[in-house]
Design an enzyme around this catalytic site. Sequence first.
Site, mmCIF file in Angstrom:
data_model
loop_
_atom_site.group_PDB
_atom_site.id
_atom_site.type_symbol
_atom_site.label_atom_id
_atom_site.label_comp_id
_atom_site.label_asym_id
_atom_site.label_seq_id
_atom_site.Cartn_x
_atom_site.Cartn_y
_atom_site.Cartn_z
ATOM 1 N N GLY A 15 7.310 -2.081 -49.136
ATOM 2 C CA GLY A 15 8.444 -2.730 -48.489
ATOM 3 C C GLY A 15 9.323 -1.752 -47.748
ATOM 4 O O GLY A 15 10.541 -1.917 -47.671
ATOM 5 N N ILE A 20 16.186 -1.838 -47.863
ATOM 6 C CA ILE A 20 16.295 -0.921 -48.994
ATOM 7 C C ILE A 20 15.085 0.008 -49.073
ATOM 8 O O ILE A 20 15.225 1.213 -49.283
ATOM 9 C CB ILE A 20 16.458 -1.714 -50.297
ATOM 10 C CG1 ILE A 20 17.812 -2.438 -50.318
ATOM 11 C CG2 ILE A 20 16.337 -0.794 -51.517
ATOM 12 C CD1 ILE A 20 17.962 -3.440 -51.461
ATOM 13 N N ASP A 66 -0.589 -6.130 -47.092
ATOM 14 C CA ASP A 66 0.074 -7.013 -48.043
ATOM 15 C C ASP A 66 0.270 -6.294 -49.370
ATOM 16 O O ASP A 66 -0.701 -5.953 -50.055
ATOM 17 C CB ASP A 66 -0.788 -8.265 -48.230
ATOM 18 C CG ASP A 66 -0.237 -9.233 -49.247
ATOM 19 O OD1 ASP A 66 0.876 -9.000 -49.777
ATOM 20 O OD2 ASP A 66 -0.924 -10.242 -49.519
ATOM 21 N N SER A 146 16.757 -7.557 -59.420
ATOM 22 C CA SER A 146 17.840 -8.233 -58.708
ATOM 23 C C SER A 146 18.823 -8.789 -59.721
ATOM 24 O O SER A 146 18.449 -9.084 -60.865
ATOM 25 C CB SER A 146 17.280 -9.378 -57.855
ATOM 26 O OG SER A 146 18.306 -10.233 -57.398
ATOM 27 N N TYR A 159 12.089 -16.919 -57.652
ATOM 28 C CA TYR A 159 12.431 -15.521 -57.357
ATOM 29 C C TYR A 159 13.103 -14.858 -58.554
ATOM 30 O O TYR A 159 12.736 -13.749 -58.968
ATOM 31 C CB TYR A 159 13.347 -15.485 -56.136
ATOM 32 C CG TYR A 159 13.828 -14.110 -55.742
ATOM 33 C CD1 TYR A 159 13.023 -13.254 -55.017
ATOM 34 C CD2 TYR A 159 15.126 -13.694 -56.063
ATOM 35 C CE1 TYR A 159 13.478 -12.000 -54.633
ATOM 36 C CE2 TYR A 159 15.581 -12.442 -55.683
ATOM 37 C CZ TYR A 159 14.749 -11.597 -54.965
ATOM 38 O OH TYR A 159 15.203 -10.355 -54.592
ATOM 39 N N LYS A 163 12.057 -11.465 -61.012
ATOM 40 C CA LYS A 163 12.888 -10.283 -61.195
ATOM 41 C C LYS A 163 13.178 -10.034 -62.681
ATOM 42 O O LYS A 163 13.183 -8.875 -63.135
ATOM 43 C CB LYS A 163 14.180 -10.426 -60.391
ATOM 44 C CG LYS A 163 13.942 -10.492 -58.890
ATOM 45 C CD LYS A 163 13.141 -9.295 -58.385
ATOM 46 C CE LYS A 163 12.970 -9.290 -56.885
ATOM 47 N NZ LYS A 163 12.277 -8.088 -56.372
#
Length: 256
Positions: A15, A20, A66, A146, A159, A163
């Site tokens: 990522g 970030i 990916d 998160s 999501y 996390k």
Amino acid sequence: MSTKKFEGQVAIVTGAGKGIGYEVAKQLAQHGANVVMNDRNPDLLKEASDRINALGGGTTVPVAGDAGSIDLIQSLVDEAVNRFGKVTIAIASAGITLFGDFLAYEQEPFQQVMSVNLQGSFFLAQRAAREMVKQKSGGSILFMSSVTGHQAHKDLAAYGMTKAGLELLAKNLVIELSQHKITVNTVAPGATLTERTLEDEDYKSTWARITPMGRAGNVQDVANAVLFLVSPESCHITGQNLIVDGGWSAVSVSPY
């Protein structure tokens, strides 16, 4: 931090094309590490890698694909070993945020979130750890969690579940990897100003209003925490989570 704190280290950051992940890769390279960078978008990734390399310091190498693909993950590890001789740091920063009402959430977005956030992180840790064990020199693994893994947030059931799962994975890997001198930790950002979040014109002002420290976080805030947890200073810290949210999770005022 000294400018060469990570000299001799070889990191993988997923990522890393923007946000970030990009800031983490940039700071690692500026402190002397060589970095294998990953992002799904090859053009974005190459531009990001070239930009960091132009600053000097460690070398970055882009490997697009990916982050949820196990074959891609293995290629990241192979590239680090073939290009730089080892892997000492693995940072699973790639993640997908797909909002949706729980009662209407479909299988396809659910599987996309699980593939990148959980599968990608799990197998990056596994494949990097295998190499670290062979090297017999220890290492550091970090998952990007998160505040939604701690506090309920509207339309983020899938999501948030991923996390929270990453934080328990880090704790569990203490049992598996401590004997090999490998630390595993998580960083949990709160509201953070990135290219994606700033697409919402109210994001910055809304989170400044409800965050105790008076502003949303920025990518440097999160990257600073990440670098600490993969640095020599944190070699006796493992299985822990560091929340970087300006105090928001202490009060949990809803943005809605």
